[in-house]
Design a protein around this motif. Structure first.
Motif: not given
Length: 170
Positions: A107, A110-111, A114-115, A128-129, A133
């Motif tokens: 995770r 992954h975050r 994404l960011e 957004t994260w 989620e």
């Protein structure tokens, strides 16, 4: 063949989809740019543009498949109804269907992915994260057979596994 990618935003599905498209070769139809194009054309964001984008991509995929070509669909496909849409298309056209789910079990990674990502989709804000989620919590369980790829593994290895899986279907 209809190849349907699935996975949360930022999990790595688009990277794998692009490589598959390049190597097969096959067009890659992504839902996000279609939705962004609707907004740029003036369709109100309050309208169900996400659903509409799936329907537009389905129509485009149908045209490509009718030519006897393989197509890769790149979308989250987190709802059972979305996945059934692709199954119905494959049945209607009598083509093979293969689902590939891409996960990122780390995770934190992954975050970060994404960011850090910056796609060039005009008018499309990255999720957004917190929204990722929320989608994870509501991701419908799978009934369909699928290949699951862990995007913490190298891209080239995942693409080779996917190509072998798809080769079995041909």
């Amino acid at each position: 063949m209809l190849i349907v990618m699935s996975g949360l935003p930022g999990a790595g599905k688009s990277s794998i989809a692009r490589e598959l498209g390049r190597l097969l070769p096959a067009p890659v139809l992504s839902v996000d740019p279609v939705e962004a194009a609707m907004w740029r054309a003036g369709v109100d964001r309050g309208q169900p543009t996400g659903l509409a984008a799936y329907v537009v991509v389905e129509a485009l995929a149908a045209d490509v498949l009718a030519l006897g070509q393989t197509v890769v669909v790149d979308a989250v496909n987190d709802a059972e109804e979305a996945r059934e849409q692709w199954a119905a298309l494959a049945r209607r056209l009598g083509v093979a269907l293969r689902y590939i789910e891409v996960i990122c079990p780390d995770r934190a990674l992954h975050r970060r992915r994404l960011e850090a990502r910056q796609r060039d989709i005009a008018g499309f804000a990255e999720p957004t994260w917190a929204s990722v989620e929320a989608r994870r919590a509501n991701f419908d369980s799978w009934r369909e057979d699928r290949l699951v790829l862990d995007s913490t593994a190298p891209l080239t290895g995942n693409v080779q596994v996917a190509l072998a899986h798809l080769g079995d279907a041909r």
